[in-house]
Motif scaffolding. Structure first.
Motif, mmCIF file in Angstrom:
data_model
loop_
_atom_site.group_PDB
_atom_site.id
_atom_site.type_symbol
_atom_site.label_atom_id
_atom_site.label_comp_id
_atom_site.label_asym_id
_atom_site.label_seq_id
_atom_site.Cartn_x
_atom_site.Cartn_y
_atom_site.Cartn_z
ATOM 1 N N ALA A 189 1.252 -1.105 0.136
ATOM 2 C CA ALA A 189 -0.007 -0.458 -0.216
ATOM 3 C C ALA A 189 0.795 1.657 -0.105
ATOM 4 O O ALA A 189 0.992 2.349 -0.121
ATOM 5 C CB ALA A 189 -0.709 0.016 1.341
ATOM 6 N N VAL A 190 2.015 1.149 0.767
ATOM 7 C CA VAL A 190 2.853 2.445 0.743
ATOM 8 C C VAL A 190 3.305 2.332 -0.002
ATOM 9 O O VAL A 190 3.109 3.901 -1.241
ATOM 10 C CB VAL A 190 3.435 1.808 1.745
ATOM 11 N N ASP A 191 3.534 1.286 -0.988
ATOM 12 C CA ASP A 191 4.624 1.516 -2.533
ATOM 13 C C ASP A 191 3.834 2.253 -3.374
ATOM 14 O O ASP A 191 3.840 3.124 -4.708
ATOM 15 C CB ASP A 191 4.918 0.028 -2.863
ATOM 16 N N PHE A 193 0.981 4.268 -3.016
ATOM 17 C CA PHE A 193 0.622 5.581 -2.896
ATOM 18 C C PHE A 193 1.884 6.082 -3.295
ATOM 19 O O PHE A 193 1.676 7.553 -2.962
ATOM 20 C CB PHE A 193 0.082 6.032 -1.584
ATOM 21 N N ARG A 194 2.916 5.948 -2.677
ATOM 22 C CA ARG A 194 4.248 6.749 -3.325
ATOM 23 C C ARG A 194 4.309 6.681 -4.796
ATOM 24 O O ARG A 194 5.153 8.016 -5.553
ATOM 25 C CB ARG A 194 5.755 6.314 -2.388
ATOM 26 N N LYS A 195 4.528 6.061 -5.437
ATOM 27 C CA LYS A 195 4.093 5.676 -7.211
ATOM 28 C C LYS A 195 2.879 6.883 -7.605
ATOM 29 O O LYS A 195 2.973 7.472 -8.980
ATOM 30 C CB LYS A 195 3.473 4.545 -7.780
ATOM 31 N N LEU A 196 2.175 6.745 -6.313
ATOM 32 C CA LEU A 196 1.372 8.322 -6.946
ATOM 33 C C LEU A 196 1.433 9.474 -6.262
ATOM 34 O O LEU A 196 0.667 10.427 -6.808
ATOM 35 C CB LEU A 196 -0.505 7.791 -6.278
ATOM 36 N N GLY A 197 2.067 9.804 -6.324
ATOM 37 C CA GLY A 197 3.433 10.861 -5.563
ATOM 38 C C GLY A 197 3.066 10.661 -4.240
ATOM 39 O O GLY A 197 3.126 12.238 -3.802
ATOM 40 N N GLY A 198 2.750 9.996 -3.020
ATOM 41 C CA GLY A 198 2.657 10.306 -1.847
ATOM 42 C C GLY A 198 4.269 10.157 -1.421
ATOM 43 O O GLY A 198 5.124 9.863 -1.977
ATOM 44 N N ASN A 199 4.452 10.810 -0.034
ATOM 45 C CA ASN A 199 5.261 10.559 0.230
ATOM 46 C C ASN A 199 5.868 9.680 2.248
ATOM 47 O O ASN A 199 6.963 9.647 2.581
ATOM 48 C CB ASN A 199 5.964 12.317 1.434
ATOM 49 N N VAL A 200 4.834 8.510 2.039
ATOM 50 C CA VAL A 200 5.060 7.973 3.323
ATOM 51 C C VAL A 200 6.301 7.075 2.959
ATOM 52 O O VAL A 200 5.938 6.581 1.972
ATOM 53 C CB VAL A 200 3.507 7.545 3.675
ATOM 54 N N GLY A 201 6.532 7.087 3.853
ATOM 55 C CA GLY A 201 7.653 5.310 4.363
ATOM 56 C C GLY A 201 7.100 5.046 5.240
ATOM 57 O O GLY A 201 6.896 5.114 5.813
ATOM 58 N N VAL A 202 7.997 3.462 4.918
ATOM 59 C CA VAL A 202 8.484 1.964 6.012
ATOM 60 C C VAL A 202 9.281 2.598 7.081
ATOM 61 O O VAL A 202 10.460 2.523 6.553
ATOM 62 C CB VAL A 202 7.983 1.041 5.585
ATOM 63 N N ALA A 203 8.718 2.631 8.390
ATOM 64 C CA ALA A 203 10.330 3.479 9.076
ATOM 65 C C ALA A 203 10.878 1.991 9.434
ATOM 66 O O ALA A 203 12.073 1.906 9.502
ATOM 67 C CB ALA A 203 9.916 4.067 10.335
ATOM 68 N N GLY A 204 9.928 0.720 9.736
ATOM 69 C CA GLY A 204 10.192 -0.271 10.173
ATOM 70 C C GLY A 204 9.994 -1.157 10.702
ATOM 71 O O GLY A 204 8.597 -1.573 10.244
ATOM 72 N N LEU A 205 10.164 -2.657 11.386
ATOM 73 C CA LEU A 205 9.153 -3.270 11.580
ATOM 74 C C LEU A 205 9.089 -4.045 13.242
ATOM 75 O O LEU A 205 10.974 -4.125 13.355
ATOM 76 C CB LEU A 205 9.600 -5.178 10.618
#
Length: 322
Positions: A189-191, A193-205
């Motif tokens: 999901a993060v990937d 929306f990033r391709k749509l211009g979003g800025n959210v990333g995954v910090a970790g597990l």
């Protein structure tokens, strides 16, 4: 007199006193239902507050159990339920109706509709709309922690990712296929929306109930995210959390573990995780644990009709080639 006025006008005025504003980190935590998000967040928020940080914990799970450990099992009135009651009574909802605090942690629950009577995702959207009316964007916190189900894929639960409402996402998982399947979906999901211009990333597990078998660690390495903490599958932790007891206290046995998690969660940058394919995810586990040794045998029409099936003659007219 004119010279005096000019001299006075030439004096630079003192800068107006202004309130120092914090740069709030909004972190959305996702994971499979029952994986231990509420346990992780309650202890993480408690540790952050113990370190002098201003922390707001918001439960975004329709079960409304995010804050239960923080308040030792007591139910927290939800925003959705409270706003409905206030509206019917012709009253305005206030912060004090839905936000409560313990030892420096501020906490609230969005809630959700009754079973079978509404969409949980729309409940999330309504809850955030109410938060905005209560002045959410003017609140002054160091950290806002949002607890979301990761195995519900409707739009409401993806709101923070889709609308850039948070800076980064943390996933909670364990060494089992289902929880890592959910974690991988969150990365997808993060990937997306990033391709749509979003800025959210995954910090970790965060690995919860870690039994040392290593699948979750392997998953984190495969998608390119760090392990922020590995909480062991320890009887003391299980027993205390079952009794609604905070274990993430600075002077407790597990204090250093949650202090390290607090530091890692704060400093970890939002990275672009690379979600795995289904086969790549299954490859992290032994074949006998995932059914990799099982082959898909296609069913036939005769199978579907049962043992008494008798083929019927075809009435189709077949012409010879001219």
């Amino acid at each position: 007199m004119v010279a005096d006025l000019r001299a006075e006008a030439a004096i630079e005025p003192e800068a107006p006193a202004s309130k120092a504003t914090r740069e709030t980190q909004i972190i959305a935590i996702y994971g499979k239902g029952g994986i231990g998000k509420s346990f992780t967040l309650s202890n993480l928020s408690y540790m952050m507050a113990s370190q002098g940080k201003r922390v707001l914990l918001i439960g975004c799970d329709p079960k409304s159990d995010t804050t239960s450990l923080l308040f030792e099992g007591r139910a927290c009135p939800t925003i959705i339920e409270t706003s409905t009651k206030k509206k019917l009574a012709g009253e305005e909802i206030t912060v004090g109706d839905v936000c409560f605090k313990r030892d420096g942690v501020f906490a609230m629950e969005l809630g959700g509709p009754e079973v079978g009577r509404g969409c949980g995702g729309r409940g999330i959207i309504h809850g955030f709309e109410t938060l905005e009316k209560l002045g959410f964007h003017d609140w002054d916190f160091d950290y806002v922690l949002l607890d979301f189900l990761g195995d519900v894929v409707c739009g409401g639960f993806g709101l923070p990712i889709a609308r850039d409402m948070c800076q980064k996402v943390i996933v909670v998982g364990s060494n089992d296929l289902q929880s890592l399947y959910v974690a991988n979906n969150v990365c997808s999901a993060v990937d997306y929306f990033r391709k749509l211009g979003g800025n959210v990333g995954v910090a970790g597990l965060v690995i919860n109930k870690d039994d040392g078998t290593g699948e979750a660690q392997a998953f984190a390495e495969a998608v390119g995210i760090p392990v922020l903490a590995a909480i062991p599958a320890h009887e003391d932790i299980r027993r205390k959390s079952a009794n609604y007891e905070i274990v993430g206290k600075p002077d407790g046995e597990w204090g250093p573990l949650f202090a390290a998690l607090a530091e890692n969660a704060a400093k970890a940058p939002p990275v672009h995780a690379k979600p795995l394919t289904q086969d790549e995810l299954l490859g992290l586990f032994k074949a006998d644990a995932t059914g990799a040794n099982v082959w898909l045998e296609p069913a036939t029409f005769e199978d579907m009709c049962g043992k008494d099936y008798a083929p019927k003659p075809s009435l189709e007219v077949i012409y010879d080639d001219a």
